[in-house]
Design an enzyme around this catalytic site. Structure first.
Site, PDB file in Angstrom:
ATOM      1  CD1 TRP A   1      -2.140  -2.018   0.162  1.00 24.24           C
ATOM      2  CD2 TRP A   1      -2.587  -1.741   2.330  1.00 24.24           C
ATOM      3  NE1 TRP A   1      -3.014  -3.021   0.547  1.00 24.24           N
ATOM      4  CE2 TRP A   1      -3.304  -2.868   1.867  1.00 24.24           C
ATOM      5  CE3 TRP A   1      -2.707  -1.365   3.683  1.00 24.24           C
ATOM      6  CZ2 TRP A   1      -4.132  -3.623   2.697  1.00 24.24           C
ATOM      7  CZ3 TRP A   1      -3.538  -2.115   4.507  1.00 24.24           C
ATOM      8  CH2 TRP A   1      -4.247  -3.239   4.008  1.00 24.24           C
TER       9      TRP A   1
ATOM     10  CG  HIS B   1       3.303 -12.784   0.175  1.00 24.03           C
ATOM     11  ND1 HIS B   1       4.051 -13.164  -0.911  1.00 24.03           N
ATOM     12  CD2 HIS B   1       2.605 -11.704  -0.225  1.00 24.03           C
ATOM     13  CE1 HIS B   1       3.811 -12.344  -1.918  1.00 24.03           C
ATOM     14  NE2 HIS B   1       2.938 -11.447  -1.529  1.00 24.03           N
ATOM     15  CG  ASP B   2      -0.024 -13.370  -2.339  1.00 22.51           C
ATOM     16  OD1 ASP B   2      -0.419 -12.671  -1.385  1.00 22.51           O
ATOM     17  OD2 ASP B   2       0.597 -12.901  -3.310  1.00 22.51           O
TER      18      ASP B   2
ATOM     19  CG  ASP C   1       2.399  -6.580  -6.303  1.00 19.12           C
ATOM     20  OD1 ASP C   1       2.377  -7.686  -5.758  1.00 19.12           O
ATOM     21  OD2 ASP C   1       1.411  -5.806  -6.311  1.00 19.12           O
TER      22      ASP C   1
ATOM     23  CD  GLU D   1       1.461 -11.241  -7.781  1.00 16.03           C
ATOM     24  OE1 GLU D   1       0.738 -11.828  -6.969  1.00 16.03           O
ATOM     25  OE2 GLU D   1       1.359 -10.018  -7.986  1.00 16.03           O
TER      26      GLU D   1
HETATM   27  C1  NOJ Z   1       0.099  -9.524  -5.185  1.00 19.57           C
HETATM   28  C2  NOJ Z   1       0.783  -9.662  -3.902  1.00 19.57           C
HETATM   29  O1  NOJ Z   1       1.576 -10.777  -3.852  1.00 19.57           O
HETATM   30  C3  NOJ Z   1      -0.315  -9.634  -2.891  1.00 19.57           C
HETATM   31  O2  NOJ Z   1       0.116 -10.082  -1.663  1.00 19.57           O
HETATM   32  C4  NOJ Z   1      -0.767  -8.212  -2.877  1.00 19.57           C
HETATM   33  O3  NOJ Z   1      -1.787  -8.034  -1.933  1.00 19.57           O
HETATM   34  C5  NOJ Z   1      -1.286  -7.823  -4.242  1.00 19.57           C
HETATM   35  N1  NOJ Z   1      -0.387  -8.207  -5.286  1.00 19.57           N
HETATM   36  C6  NOJ Z   1      -1.499  -6.336  -4.325  1.00 19.57           C
HETATM   37  O4  NOJ Z   1      -0.281  -5.654  -4.276  1.00 19.57           O
END
Ligand code: NOJ
Ligand code: NOJ
Ligand code: CA
Length: 719
Positions: A132, A356-357, A257, A285
Site C-alpha cells: 500500500w 505470502h499469498d 508485483d 508476478e
Molecule cells: C500480489 C501480492 O503478492 C499480494 O500479496 C498483494 O496483496 C497484491 N499483489 C497487491 O499488491
C-alpha cells in the site's frame, strides 16, 4: 619486526584459506558471484516479509504512534509485528549458513502510515506487507532509515547474498484510505485518486471476477487499490526516477508485483530504462491458475517485456503433486515438458512451493517426508527457486494472510530467548546442500530437464548442461516403495554416491557403459541425488544471458563455461561486439548498433563456437505511443497496429500479438512501447481467429515518436 609481521600475516592468510576451503568451499566461477545482478540461475532465493522475520530495533515498531497498528504479541495478523532491516542484518549469518544467496524482501518504501479501516467488516488492516505505497522515494519508517537499508545491503553482499526488493508499479493504496490513493515524490504530494486533477489514475472501479478481458485486468482496480494510469507520461517518468533511487542504493533485483494488471508497454519501457541504467534481474508476478486462458500471455510475457516470471504454472502443479495430491508425478512430468518448450527462457523462471499469498507447504502437507521430497524437487528444478521464510523451521500457516506468521523465536530481542533459529532441521540441511549444488554443478542452473522415469508417485529427472549431469530420484508416496528398473542416464559409467549423504534416505547407484542404471528400490518418501561435474575448459557453452532485451550501449552478462582465459569473440547474429570483460565463466559485452531484432548470441573461443542464446535488440530508448483508430469489425475480428520498426513488428501482420482495446467500440486504442524520437510508418489491420488479415488502405500513416514519456496519435477513421 617487519619479517615477523609478514610471517604472521601469511599464517593468517593460510588460516583464512583453510577456513574458506572447509566452510564455504570455493566456487569456481564468477557467474555465482553476488556481483552478478543479472543472471540468477545459480541462486536460491529466500522470500522474507521483513515485518514477520526478526525485530532488530524495537524503537521503530510503531513509528507513527497509531492505535490498531502494532501487536507486540505477534497475534493479530493484520498488525505490524516489529520486524525490520536491522533484524535481517542480525540474521544474515543464519541465511548464509542455510545456503541462501538472494533475499526477496517486502517493498522497502513508505507505505500507508495509518491503519486502513475496512467498513464492510469493521476491521483495521496495516500495510506491514508493503503493498500500500505512499512515497516510493523514502524508506518505510517501520523498517529503518536509509543508513540501515544500506547496512543491510552491504551486510548481505558480505555474506554472498543478493537483495531483491518487492516493487509495486500497479497501484498506490486504497481509494478510501487515509491517503485516498495519494502518492508522493520524496515528501511532495503528487496527487490522489479522490481528486485526480493530473490524470494519474484510472477510474474504472474494482474489477469483478466476471470482467476478464485484458483491458479489464489492466485498467480496472485490483481490490479497490488506486490503479495508476501508465498512459500518463508523468507516471512513466515517476517510476523511472523511483526505481533509480533504489538502484543507486545497490539493490540486486526486483520482484514486480501484479504485472498481470499492468500494460506490458509500460513494463517494457520501465525495464528498458533499468537495463540501460543499472541492469538487475526483475521477475514479475503474472498470477495464473492452471489451466488458465491467460497462459498464452503469461508464457510470452518475458519475451515481450524483458521481465521474468514467477513460475505459477509449475508451482500450481507442484502444489497439487506434493501438497493436495490432486496431481500426480505424471502431471508434473507433463508440465516440465510443455513449459520447457513454451517458456522463452525456462531457466529464468522463478518457481516456488508457497508464498505470502498461498498456504504454507508444511500446512498443506503434514507429512515431513513428502514435504522434503517437494523441497528437493523445487531446489533441483529448472529456474531459480524461492524458499518462503520459515519453511526451514516447518512454519505452519493457512491460505492467504494466515501464512504470514512470525518466525519462531521472533521476540528474541525483547525476551532474550533464542528458540527457533536452529540450523539442524532436515529442511535447513537440505536447502543448504542443494543451494550449493546449484552453484557448483551447472546442470542445475543452466541445464535441460529430461524425465527419465515416472509413475504416479515417482519422478526421476535428469538435469544436464553439456558434460555436467544431475540425476534426481523422488518418491512422494508416504508408504509405497517402488522398484526402479529400465532407468537410463547420461551419467558416465561408474558408481555414484548420494549427493545428499543419505539425508533423505538416498543411496549409491551403479551406471553401466551405455547409461543403464542397475535396478534399485526407492522407498517411501526417499530422495537421492547423483551428479557429475565436468566443467569445459575449451568448448564455450552459454548457460545464461541477461538482460534478455536491450538497446545499443547496454551491458549484457553472459555466463557459462569454457570461455577460456584469452578473450575470443562474441557475436550478436553475425556482428562481433565490444568485449568489456572476459573470464573462463563470464563475459560482459556491449550491445552493438545493429538491425533491431530478436537474434542469437554466440561465443567463439579457442576456435570453437558455443550454443546460441536468444537476445532481443531494441531500436533505441523506449517511450510510449498510444495508437487510436475507429473501426467497425465483424464477430471474431480484432484490430492491430503494425509498422516500420521492430517494436511494431516490422509489418508482420501474422505474428503481431496484442490486439487493440475496444472498451468503447468502435473506438480502439493500444499503448505500444516504441523507440524515442523516431519517424515511423504504420497501419492498422483487422485479423480474425483463423488468421485472415485485412489491411487498412494506402497510404501508410506516419508519425514521429516523443523524446520521452508518452504521446497519442490522432484518431484514424477506418472508412
Ligand atoms: C500480489 C501480492 O503478492 C499480494 O500479496 C498483494 O496483496 C497484491 N499483489 C497487491 O499488491
Ligand atoms: C509492408 C509495406 O512496407 C507497407 O508500406 C505496406 O503498407 C504494408 N506492407 C501493407 O501492404
Ligand atoms: Ca522493529
Amino acid at each position: 619486526m617487519e619479517a615477523m609481521r609478514k610471517a604472521s600475516w601469511s599464517a593468517f592468510l593460510i588460516l583464512c584459506l583453510a577456513l574458506l576451503a572447509t566452510s564455504c568451499k570455493v566456487s569456481y566461477g564468477q557467474a555465482t558471484s553476488v556481483t552478478n545482478r543479472r543472471n540468477y540461475e545459480t541462486d536460491t532465493i529466500y522470500e522474507l516479509m521483513v515485518d514477520r522475520f526478526y525485530d532488530g530495533d524495537p524503537s521503530n515498531n510503531n513509528p507513527y504512534n497509531q492505535a490498531n497498528s502494532y501487536d507486540s504479541t505477534g497475534t493479530n495478523i493484520n498488525d505490524y509485528f516489529g520486524g525490520d532491516w536491522q533484524g535481517v542484518i542480525n540474521k544474515m549469518q543464519y541465511l548464509q549458513d542455510m545456503g541462501i544467496t538472494a533475499i526477496w524482501i517486502t517493498c522497502p518504501y513508505d507505505n500507508l502510515r495509518q491503519p486502513y479501516f475496512q467498513t464492510s467488516n469493521s476491521t483495521y488492516y496495516n500495510g506491514y506487507h508493503g503493498y500500500w505505497a505512499r512515497d516510493y522515494f523514502v524508506p518505510d519508517a517501520h523498517w529503518g532509515s536509509w543508513a540501515v537499508f544500506d547496512n543491510m545491503v552491504t551486510s548481505a553482499h558480505q555474506h554472498g547474498i543478493k537483495v531483491i526488493i518487492d516493487f509495486v508499479t500497479n497501484h498506490s493504496n486504497q481509494n478510501d484510505s487515509s491517503e485516498q490513493g495519494g502518492f508522493y515524490n520524496n515528501g511532495t504530494l503528487m496527487g490522489t485518486s479522490a481528486n485526480d486533477t493530473q490524470g494519474y489514475f484510472h477510474h474504472y472501479g474494482t474489477r469483478a471476477d466476471t470482467q476478464t478481458t485484458r483491458w479489464d485486468y489492466q485498467y480496472r482496480d485490483l481490490a479497490n487499490l488506486a490503479d495508476y494510469s501508465h498512459e500518463n507520461g508523468a507516471i512513466i517518468g515517476y517510476f523511472q526516477n523511483a526505481i533509480k533511487v533504489w538502484l543507486d542504493h545497490n539493490i540486486d533485483g526486483i520482484r514486480s508485483d501484479a504485472v498481470l494488471h499492468q500494460d506490458p508497454a509500460f513494463l517494457k519501457i520501465w525495464q528498458d530504462y533499468i537495463n540501460a541504467y543499472k541492469p538487475v534481474y526483475d521477475f514479475g508476478e503474472f498470477w495464473i491458475s492452471t489451466p488458465d486462458s491467460k497462459y498464452g500471455d503469461y508464457k510470452t510475457f518475458q519475451a515481450r517485456t524483458g521481465i521474468g516470471i514467477l513460475d505459477f504454472e509449475l508451482s500450481n502443479v507442484m502444489t497439487g503433486t506434493f501438497g493436495t495430491f490432486s496431481n500426480t508425478m505424471n502431471d508434473l512430468a507433463n508440465t516440465l515438458g510443455y513449459t520447457s518448450s513454451d517458456y522463452t527462457y525456462v531457466n529464468k523462471a522463478v518457481p516456488f512451493l508457497d508464498s505470502h499469498d498461498k498456504e504454507r507447504i508444511a500446512s498443506l502437507q503434514p507429512n515431513r517426508g513428502i514435504e522434503h521430497a517437494a523441497l528437493a524437487f523445487l531446489l533441483t528444478s529448472r529456474g531459480t527457486p524461492v524458499i518462503y521464510y520459515g519453511t526451514e523451521q516447518y512454519l505452519l500457516g493457512v491460505n492467504g494472510d494466515g501464512g504470514r506468521v512470525p518466525m519462531p523465536g521472533y521476540d528474541n530481542v525483547r525476551t532474550g530467548q533464542n528458540i527457533g533459529w536452529g540450523e539442524t532441521t532436515t529442511a535447513f540441511q537440505l536447502i543448504k546442500k542443494l543451494a550449493w549444488l546449484r552453484k557448483s554443478n551447472d546442470a542445475i542452473a543452466y541445464g535441460t530437464t529430461t524425465v527419465r522415469w515416472v509413475n504416479n508417485d515417482v519422478i526421476i529427472c535428469e538435469r544436464q548442461f553439456f558434460n555436467n549431469v544431475v540425476l534426481v530420484a523422488i518418491n512422494r508416496s508416504a508408504n509405497t516403495a517402488y522398484s526402479i528398473s529400465g532407468l537410463f542416464t547420461n551419467l558416465p559409467a561408474g558408481t555414484y554416491a548420494d549427493y545428499l549423504n543419505g539425508l533423505l534416505g538416498g543411496f549409491s547407484i551403479t551406471v553401466a557403459s551405455g547409461g543403464s542404471v542397475s535396478a534399485f528400490n526407492l522407498g517411501a518418501t526417499q530422495v537421492a541425488v547423483w551428479q557429475v561435474t565436468n566443467v569445459s575448459s575449451t568448448q564455450p557453452e552459454i548457460g545464461a544471458v541477461g538482460p534478455t532485451m536491450g538497446r545499443a550501449g547496454d551491458t549484457v552478462t553472459i555466463d557459462g563455461e569454457g570461455f577460456g582465459t584469452t578473450a575470443g569473440t562474441v557475436n550478436f547474429s553475425s556482428t562481433a561486439v565490444t568485449i568489456q570483460s572476459w573470464s573462463p565463466t563470464q563475459i560482459k559485452v556491449t550491445v552493438p548498433s545493429i538491425t533491431p531484432a530478436a537474434l542469437n548470441v554466440t561465443v567463439v573461443a579457442n576456435g570453437n563456437t558455443s550454443n546460441a542464446y536468444r537476445y532481443d535488440v531494441l531500436t533505441g530508448p523506449q517511450v510510449m505511443e498510444i495508437f487510436h483508430v475507429n473501426a467497425q469489425t465483424v464477430s471474431g475480428q480484432n484490430v492491430y497496429v503494425v509498422g516500420s520498426v521492430h517494436e511494431l513488428d516490422n509489418w508482420d501482420a501474422v505474428n503481431v500479438y496484442y490486439s487493440m482495446f475496444n472498451p468503447s467500440y468502435p473506438a480502439w486504442f493500444l499503448p505500444v512501447s516504441v523507440p524515442a524520437s523516431t519517424a515511423i510508418q504504420y497501419k492498422y489491420i483487422k485479423r480474425d481467429g483463423s488468421g485472415n488479415v485485412i489491411w487498412q488502405a494506402d497510404p501508410n500513416l506516419t508519425l514521429t515518436t516523443p523524446a520521452s514519456g508518452e504521446a497519442d496519435t490522432t484518431t484514424y477513421v477506418w472508412p
